[in-house]
Design a protein around this motif. Structure first.
Motif, PDB file in Angstrom:
ATOM      1  N   GLU A 256     -54.340 -55.750   5.225  1.00  0.00           N
ATOM      2  CA  GLU A 256     -54.037 -54.938   6.408  1.00  0.00           C
ATOM      3  C   GLU A 256     -54.270 -55.775   7.676  1.00  0.00           C
ATOM      4  N   HIS A 283     -57.067 -50.861   1.227  1.00  0.00           N
ATOM      5  CA  HIS A 283     -58.173 -50.046   1.747  1.00  0.00           C
ATOM      6  C   HIS A 283     -57.718 -48.982   2.724  1.00  0.00           C
ATOM      7  N   SER A 284     -56.425 -48.857   2.948  1.00  0.00           N
ATOM      8  CA  SER A 284     -55.951 -47.901   3.948  1.00  0.00           C
ATOM      9  C   SER A 284     -54.473 -47.635   3.725  1.00  0.00           C
ATOM     10  N   THR A 285     -53.988 -46.583   4.352  1.00  0.00           N
ATOM     11  CA  THR A 285     -52.557 -46.274   4.353  1.00  0.00           C
ATOM     12  C   THR A 285     -51.911 -46.744   5.640  1.00  0.00           C
ATOM     13  N   ALA A 287     -53.096 -48.393   8.413  1.00  0.00           N
ATOM     14  CA  ALA A 287     -53.340 -49.773   8.853  1.00  0.00           C
ATOM     15  C   ALA A 287     -52.585 -50.767   7.981  1.00  0.00           C
ATOM     16  N   SER A 288     -52.586 -50.547   6.658  1.00  0.00           N
ATOM     17  CA  SER A 288     -51.900 -51.481   5.759  1.00  0.00           C
ATOM     18  C   SER A 288     -50.388 -51.467   5.978  1.00  0.00           C
ATOM     19  N   GLU A 296     -48.171 -51.387  -2.709  1.00  0.00           N
ATOM     20  CA  GLU A 296     -49.517 -51.270  -3.267  1.00  0.00           C
ATOM     21  C   GLU A 296     -49.416 -51.472  -4.777  1.00  0.00           C
ATOM     22  N   ASP A 302     -57.444 -49.338  -6.744  1.00  0.00           N
ATOM     23  CA  ASP A 302     -57.950 -49.045  -5.407  1.00  0.00           C
ATOM     24  C   ASP A 302     -58.844 -47.807  -5.444  1.00  0.00           C
ATOM     25  N   TYR A 306     -53.084 -45.252  -1.873  1.00  0.00           N
ATOM     26  CA  TYR A 306     -52.896 -45.230  -0.422  1.00  0.00           C
ATOM     27  C   TYR A 306     -51.428 -45.121  -0.023  1.00  0.00           C
ATOM     28  N   GLN A 319     -47.590 -41.431  12.112  1.00  0.00           N
ATOM     29  CA  GLN A 319     -48.536 -42.544  12.155  1.00  0.00           C
ATOM     30  C   GLN A 319     -47.913 -43.842  11.649  1.00  0.00           C
TER      31      GLN A 319
END
Length: 732
Positions: A256, A283-285, A287-288, A296, A302, A306, A319
């Protein structure tokens, strides 16, 4: 809207269904560009189909998750699976782990026998792009015949930490050497109409706490080192996918990390393929996705999925732009078209084990490095020897391979059973290619005994009775754990005892990287065989007996002690699982550059490698033409037998200003008969003469004098040739 999409899909699929010739705007037409074909397919996809393409499943049972089973359409025992879109003719992505061949996951109910190449580091040691490409073509061909169209290969991370348990999978310590060699391997893999990755982007330099490690480095130094290696490999190999790493880089997780993924990889370099995560690296939706991650991988690794439904919700909430999902899918489709996954679907077919083993053996022979040869101990000559004793290293059974997700399983399983660890990152596997049996075959008139080496005193007595003693020293390294630079199991004491007793002593090293050799000057000869692959036993025997003349050169520096060339302590987080910082204070001065900068004498320098003949290199002539700057030298074989030389070109900026006194600027490998000479021209990449200006986003060659030398290693260089260069700036 749904009817419109259905009509468009049927119109696109009609030529495939009816056998008609494709129209000019039909994605089935191979004359169209990959970009155009991807755009046409993308326009026919539903959002649900797009979301399904950007999240993958693990294709095997998963340790610790007994209820997580692979999809029925996956290739059991492999790394990953992404479903296709049957109504549009989009094939699934069947993904196999790889570095040295088609790997099988340790949870597989049955192993998939495949032919193992030597370790990537051994291939790099050949300094021969033809060897790298041939090896890539071989493992890519096996992947295709096993039904895989994505090979998770292309490990390139620079050897910043010699203890890294995955160094055997990676490209050594120099960005030019690593980039060109790994790029050639990727091109070979993809010649089979499958996709190769390049990985792990970026600074995946140790295994200890790699999930929480924040690698801190000056951005300019990163561009001149690890990122330059990736850039060169991408330019030369054109991998369909880039795999981002587990670790954090300058405060942001690699998967990310917008400056690395969006700004450098995609915007600056114009990379057209897709970015997939490593298994468990997301580790994120939001931001990645916004930073540039396109897929992914194996979401069960994970903390939660995500992408998929969470990504759909993020798009609905504004977003993540809807156009970002289209970009993700377009990149995947584009790489699939560019590499022939649509036009040349994979099909299960037999493996030619003998032919593929020959490719592996050739790579092992060209990549082995003769480090020492006092008193011309090697090659071993049957006419001068009556008895040889071979000691240790399970040399009676096979040759060692590295562990972890890249493990290749030979037909019939390991030649040595039950070695710990038997679970992840094991099992420890010896490939069934016995150096002892091959030596006996090569020297039928010589008595060759074998001892396992567990009793140093018995080994010394046997060595004293023999004309020569060969100790096989091994160190198993693997993904998920780092290692010591000291040989395990008291092997140093064994080597010392044999060296003191034997009339002639030879050490063969089967290791994943550098090890300390306190006995180096007490033994007569040292052959660094690395992990030599499926034909390793025969390769070692041919090298020791002179059927093959050694020609490998070190792609890493071998230190005298475990602190040399390093500016930071080694370790992990004070509290397991806590985020911690590693300062890569060496910057771009990786490996030999730090040794040169600090005036440290290595045990064996970067580029070192002996031969059974001798070579001489003429001082380079530097010229500039429409192609750019290049150097020409003449290589002469001044010895008595045919051999391959590697003429290495190094450049210095007179007056300093670089991270180190000199950089590798290029090389030429030539095979010459005794007395022969040959001219060789070496193109000079201008980035090797420059530093990177992060503010301006450009490479900058400072005006002044530049000094070039040709030699056999970074510490064995001929006379200098100076040229004056003007100030130059050029794009990234």
């Amino acid at each position: 809207m749904a009817m419109t999409r259905l009509a468009a899909a049927l119109a696109l699929a009609a030529p495939l269904l009816l056998g008609a010739a494709p129209r000019a705007d039909d994605w089935h037409d191979p004359a169209l560009s990959p970009d155009r074909r991807a755009a046409l397919v993308l326009a026919a996809m539903t959002r649900e189909e797009k979301l399904a393409m950007v999240i993958g499943d693990f294709a095997s049972d998963q340790v610790g998750k007994p209820d997580a089973h692979p999809p029925a359409a996956a290739r059991e025992g492999s790394a990953g699976y992404v479903p296709g879109v049957p109504r549009l003719g989009i094939p699934p992505l069947w993904e196999a782990d790889a570095a040295m061949g088609v790997a099988t996951q340790p949870t597989a109910r049955t192993s998939r026998p495949a032919v193992a190449l030597p370790s990537t580091l051994a291939t790099i040691a050949s300094w021969d792009e033809g060897v790298a490409r041939a090896g890539g073509a071989m493992i890519g061909g096996e992947a295709r015949r096993y039904g895989f169209n994505v090979l998770l290969a292309g490990g390139i991370n620079l050897t910043r930490e010699p203890r890294n348990g995955r160094n055997f999978e990676y490209g050594g310590e120099d960005p030019l050497l690593a980039g060109r060699m790994v790029g050639a391997q990727i091109a070979g893999i993809q010649s089979n109409h499958i996709v190769s990755t390049v990985k792990h982007y970026v600074l995946n330099a140790q295994q200890t706490d790699q999930f929480t490690l924040d690698a801190r480095i000056d951005p300019a130094a990163l561009r001149q080192s690890d990122l330059l290696a990736f850039q060169i490999a991408i330019e030369r190999g054109r991998p369909g996918a880039v795999m981002c790493a587990y670790n954090i880089v300058n405060g942001a997780y690699a998967c990310e990390n917008a400056p690395l993924l969006r700004d450098v990889l995609k915007a600056r370099w114009g990379y057209p393929g897709w970015v997939m995560s490593d298994w468990g690296a997301v580790h994120s939706t939001v931001a990645s996705a916004n930073a540039g991650l396109d897929q992914e991988s194996a979401a069960t690794f994970d903390a939660q999925p995500y992408f998929g439904a969470p990504l759909a919700a993020a798009i609905d909430a504004g977003q993540v732009p809807a156009a970002r999902l289209d970009d993700m899918v377009r990149r995947i489709l584009r790489a699939m078209f560019a590499n022939g996954l649509f036009d040349h679907p994979v099909a299960i077919a037999p493996i030619d084990t003998a032919a593929d083993t020959a490719v592996s053996q050739d790579a092992a022979e060209r990549g082995a490095v003769l480090l020492r040869n006092a008193r011309a101990t090697l090659p071993l000559r049957a006419a001068a020897l009556r008895r040889i004793v071979v000691i240790g290293g399970h040399a009676d059974a096979g040759v060692l391979s590295g562990g972890g997700s890249s493990q290749v399983h030979p037909r019939g399983g390991s030649a040595v059973k039950g070695l710990a660890p038997t679970g992840w990152p094991g099992p420890v596997i010896y490939l069934p290619s016995s150096p002892l049996a091959e030596l006996r075959r090569a020297m039928p008139g010589v008595t060759i005994d074998y001892l396992d080496g567990r009793d140093p005193a018995a080994a010394a007595r046997a060595a004293a009775r023999a004309d020569a003693a060969i100790v096989f020293a091994t160190q198993w390294t693997a993904e998920s754990q780092d290692t010591s630079l000291t040989l395990p199991d008291a092997q140093n004491a064994l080597i010392d005892a044999v060296a003191r007793a034997a009339p002639r002593s030879v050490v063969v090293l089967e290791t994943g990287g550098a090890v300390l050799m306190p006995w180096a000057e007490r033994v007569d000869a040292i052959l660094q065989a690395w992990y030599p692959g499926a034909g390793g036993g025969a390769a070692i025997a041919r090298l020791l007996t002179g059927a093959v003349n050694p020609s490998g050169h070190l792609p890493i520096t071998l230190p005298r002690d475990d602190r040399a060339g390093r500016c930071r302590p080694f370790g992990g987080a004070p509290t397991p699982g806590a985020r911690f910082t590693v300062d890569y204070c060496e910057g771009a001065a990786v490996g030999y550059k730090a040794f040169d900068r600090d005036g440290i004498a290595p045990l064996y320098p970067f580029g070192h490698g002996l031969s059974y003949t001798r070579f001489a290199f003429a001082a380079p002539r530097i010229a500039r033409d429409a192609r750019g700057l290049h150097a020409t030298t003449v290589i002469r074989n001044t010895g008595a037998r045919t051999g391959a030389a590697v003429a290495q070109l190094y450049v210095e900026r007179v007056g300093g200003g670089w991270e180190a006194p000199r950089r590798l600027a290029g090389w030429a490998r030539r095979t010459l008969a005794p007395g022969a000479r040959q001219a060789a021209t070496i193109a000079i990449d201008p980035r090797l003469l420059a530093t990177f200006d992060t503010a301006g986003g450009q490479w900058v060659i400072a005006p002044g004098r530049y000094r070039f030398r040709i030699g056999a290693s970074s510490r064995d260089l001929g006379p200098p040739v100076d040229i004056v260069l003007p100030a130059t700036r050029f794009g990234a």
